[in-house]
Design an enzyme around this catalytic site. Structure first.
Site, PDB file in Angstrom:
ATOM      1  N   HIS A   1       0.815  -1.217   0.000  1.00 43.55           N
ATOM      2  CA  HIS A   1       0.000   0.000   0.000  1.00 43.55           C
ATOM      3  C   HIS A   1       0.850   1.268   0.000  1.00 43.55           C
ATOM      4  O   HIS A   1       0.396   2.321  -0.459  1.00 43.55           O
ATOM      5  CB  HIS A   1      -0.936   0.014   1.210  1.00 43.55           C
ATOM      6  CG  HIS A   1      -2.136  -0.870   1.025  1.00 43.55           C
ATOM      7  ND1 HIS A   1      -2.136  -2.199   1.358  1.00 43.55           N
ATOM      8  CD2 HIS A   1      -3.368  -0.623   0.514  1.00 43.55           C
ATOM      9  CE1 HIS A   1      -3.313  -2.730   1.070  1.00 43.55           C
ATOM     10  NE2 HIS A   1      -4.081  -1.797   0.547  1.00 43.55           N
ATOM     11  N   GLY A   2       2.049   1.197   0.529  1.00 38.59           N
ATOM     12  CA  GLY A   2       2.870   2.399   0.536  1.00 38.59           C
ATOM     13  C   GLY A   2       4.211   2.138   1.179  1.00 38.59           C
ATOM     14  O   GLY A   2       4.339   1.252   2.028  1.00 38.59           O
TER      15      GLY A   2
END
Lengths: 492, 317
Positions: A327-328
């Site tokens: 996600h990041g």
């Protein structure tokens, strides 16, 4: 280009549809498909034309590796090609998404001052990379094969799912692209698609962006180190919990609706996750196609639950940590993943305890069900604090405020009317049927789990009443489109 | 006759959804255009019409005041003309128009060819940088297509939303209905301000401080005013409208922060806030009672005069 923009809704979509059916209606299917690929690339390039080359190179490379994998018999060489293919994809992702994070941590640990420069994250790179890795693995396993470059290009670039999923399987899409029927305009498909798209647009523009106004100031204040009151910290967290829900739900509806206008069914990606009674169920309802990818291409190859309980728990934690990183590139995402890994382990342990003491899942009464739903929701909401915060300091500040460390009444950042918003949206998330349930009779999406689209008494049937309601949603959404923000999942 | 629940063929349903949506949007758009440009439905539009009419008959103006009702209630342009020796015009609107309305009024004053504007004084109430950017104000004061074209795509998007929100807001729908029924109250305009009536709910009698920080993002159109004046070599001065003493005294942190922000821009700043004592208070915390208007004009002239002295003409390529 955003789904929730005037240029998309008033220009791109109608033109793409009209020309596609015009060409397709003359039985020039290859040309129609080429048109759709070009439109999808235009849609992608609208954000930043510089990265058009990147996605095209990625498509060419994976197509070539797929051809090689499909034409080789089983053996060590075939495995080498697969490893090479996956390695190159991960290297691309690592460079664009994780290089900065990696260098920053090396610098922190060793006191060096390496500077990787500014690396802009290409839109959708996580999605099209995972989708193509899945294709390579499926080709390696001889579960799918592709010789048509145009089909393959459309499989990767098909604009309804290009930017933020669902992460589709080659074997789900190709048979659909091959059907002659999709090249002719079909009132049923367009009506179903338009209805789902409008509902999704309303969720995004009105609900998600509406409640976002209450979340953003609280998280910004926490980031600046402000001592938040208990009330503000919880209202901010709940507001974000609902913003993310309706943002992703809205996006997923819009993607499914858009694909359906072309006669294509995408897999279900979002299925009322806050109705889940435990975390295992939550992950069968939230970002379903990512969970499926992580299960099929990471958890099971790691050994899944076949190598004992301890190994299963380790595998779960590894998968969720990597899911968080997907996600990041940041420690907040790693901690978010670790929290969910821990939740899953606790959930499995609880199942074991229940079996040991003779408690049967099906015998839980309404009170028990509601309690388990509330606990699950609370656990998910707390984990979102890490997901949303820009830094660990901001996240810990929020969490400490949620324990009342900053006082009960506190800062009054969030106005009282936030309670109405949060209450109404929670009621919808918990009690209302979702879009797929309402559209169930029209088979809106492909199911990942058999029977996951549950029946409801509020099923929609094409009628004047529903047409009026959908029009009202469309008008209201269109009026508010100009101030709508990006989808949150575009950042991943 | 089919009921609302009678099942329809997909094609008929589709045509109904598309027809209702496009038809309604078209109807709303036409109604909005009619109300915006052909009807004076709203009290604040009466003030705008009054200012336009005044502007159309003035010429030779040297000093232009633009701003909100705090300006309209505190500056007597005729008196300021006598005090400064330069023909002055007060183009005050209301807070609803924000900096955006002031920007459009300024362009109208400068570009009509009959004035040689040397000084522009922007006067807004102190909390203007806490209020949302008024795209409605920009919309309501549009002079032509060039006013739309000069905006960025994002701003045009905001303008479109303001356009639709204008017609869909409960206030405006109610005004349209009352107008159709002939019961819309038209407010009286006096010397640049809407005639003061005692406030029905004297909420302003309880001083509420303006909390820092001022948000510079709200000053988007003030930045355009600065750019506009600088490009034309017009001397620009910013000042605050007067404020009821208890509010001003409770907002010193905010006012200091506001002045710090404003002083970073390429314009002159008269950052003193003139207090309104209880005896001089009009119908809101930033309105001077009409009988005190000349006294405040004198005071503002005393403070602004040093800044209004001739300055070398600045030009930008």
């Amino acid at each position: 280009m955003l789904f929730n923009s005037y240029e998309f809704i008033l220009f791109f979509l109608p033109v793409t549809l009209l020309v596609f059916f015009r060409i397709g209606g003359q039985a020039r299917h290859k040309l129609a498909m080429l048109w759709l690929v070009c439109c999808s690339l235009f849609f992608y390039a609208w954000w930043n034309p510089a990265y058009l080359g990147l996605i095209l190179a990625s498509i060419l490379f994976n197509y070539a590796v797929g051809i090689i994998l499909g034409s080789h018999p089983e053996g060590r060489r075939k495995k080498t090609y697969l490893t090479l293919g996956i390695g190159c994809n991960l290297a691309l992702l690592a460079y664009y998404k994780y290089a900065g994070f990696f260098v920053e941590n090396v610098n922190n640990l060793t006191g060096t001052s390496f500077n990787p420069g500014v690396i802009a994250l290409p839109l959708a790179i996580s999605f099209f990379t995972f989708q193509q890795i899945a294709y390579l693995v499926d080709a390696y396993r001889s579960e799918t094969r592709e010789y048509n470059f145009l089909h393959y290009s459309l499989f990767v670039t098909f604009f309804p799912q290009l930017i933020a999923g669902p992460i589709v399987h080659h074997k789900e899409m190709l048979p659909q692209f091959g059907k002659n029927a999709i090249y002719r305009a079909n009132d049923m498909h367009i009506a179903v698609g338009l209805t789902i798209f409008v509902i999704g647009l309303f969720k995004k523009v009105v609900m998600a962006d509406g409640v976002a106004a209450y979340a953003t100031p609280v998280f910004s204040a926490a980031e600046k180190g402000a001592a938040l009151g208990f009330q503000d910290a919880w209202l901010g967290t709940l507001a974000y919990t609902l913003q993310l829900y309706f943002d992703f739900s809205g996006y997923s509806d819009m993607a499914i609706g858009l694909a359906r206008m072309f006669g294509i069914r995408l897999p279900l990606n979002f299925n009322s996750p806050y109705k889940a009674h435990n975390i295992i169920e939550f992950w069968r309802r939230w970002h379903i196609t990512l969970s499926r990818f992580l299960r099929d291409y990471l958890y099971i190859p790691l050994g899944g639950n076949r190598k004992g309980k301890l190994r299963r728990h380790v595998n779960l934690m590894v998968v969720m940590l990597l899911g968080g990183l997907w996600h990041g590139a940041g420690w907040t995402f790693v901690i978010w993943g670790a929290l969910h890994g821990a939740y899953l382990i606790i959930n499995h342990a609880w199942h074991t305890v229940k079996r040991l003491i003779g408690l049967k899942s099906g015998k839980t009464g309404n009170l028990g069900k509601n309690l388990s739903r509330a606990i699950t929701f609370l656990a998910v909401a707390i984990a979102w604090v890490f997901f949303r915060s820009d830094s660990l300091a901001g996240a810990t500040n929020m969490l400490s405020s949620m324990t009342g460390a900053g006082g009960i009444a506190g800062t009054h950042i969030v106005p009282v009317d936030a309670l109405y918003w949060i209450g109404a949206l929670l009621a919808i998330a918990w009690l209302a049927p979702n879009t797929q349930q309402m559209m169930r009779r029209y088979k809106p999406a492909l199911e990942t789990y058999r029977g996951e689209i549950e029946p409801t008494r509020m099923e929609l049937a094409f009628s004047a009443g529903w047409a009026g309601l959908v029009s009202i949603l469309a008008i209201y959404s269109l009026i508010h489109v100009s101030t709508a923000g990006e989808f949150l999942y575009f950042n991943f | 006759m089919p009921s609302l629940t009678t099942q329809l063929a997909p094609g008929k349903y589709l045509r109904l959804v598309l027809g209702l949506t496009t038809g309604s949007l078209l109807a709303i758009t036409l109604l909005a255009i009619y109300c915006l440009f052909f009807q004076q439905l709203f009290s604040y539009q009466a003030l705008y019409a009054y200012q336009l009419e005044k502007l159309s008959r003035e010429s030779g103006v040297k000093t232009v005041f633009v701003g909100d009702s705090s300006l309209g209630n505190s500056i007597n342009a005729d008196l300021f003309t006598k005090l400064s020796g330069k023909k002055t015009i007060n183009l005050a609107l209301t807070g609803r128009y924000g900096y955006a309305g002031s920007y459009n009024m300024l362009k109208k004053a400068v570009s009509n060819g009959r004035n040689t504007v040397e000084h522009v004084v922007v006067m807004h109430t102190a909390n203007m940088m806490k209020r949302p950017v008024s795209y409605t104000g920009y919309l309501l004061t549009l002079g032509g297509i060039s006013d739309i074209l000069e905006l960025s795509p994002d701003e045009r998007g905001e303008l479109i939303q303001a356009f639709y929100n204008f017609i869909l807001s409960p206030d405006n729908l109610s005004a349209i209905i009352r107008s159709l029924l002939g019961s819309l109250k038209i407010l009286h305009i006096e010397n640049d301000f809407i005639a003061q009536v005692p406030a029905a709910n004297p909420e302003y009698k309880r001083p509420a401080p303006i909390e820092p920080p001022p948000d510079e993002r709200k000053a988007r159109f003030l930045l355009k005013i600065i750019e506009y004046c600088n490009e034309r070599g017009i001397d620009l001065i910013y000042t605050h409208g007067p404020l009821w003493r208890p509010v001003a005294e409770a907002s010193t942190d905010y006012l200091a922060a506001l002045n710090r922000q404003l002083s970073t821009h390429d314009m002159k700043l008269m950052g003193d806030v003139l207090f309104i004592e209880d005896t001089a208070l009009g119908n809101s915390e930033d309105h001077v009672a009409p009988s005190f208007k000349d006294a405040y004009t004198n005071e503002y002239h005393r403070l602004l005069a040093p800044l209004l002295s001739p300055v070398p003409q600045r030009t930008r390529p």
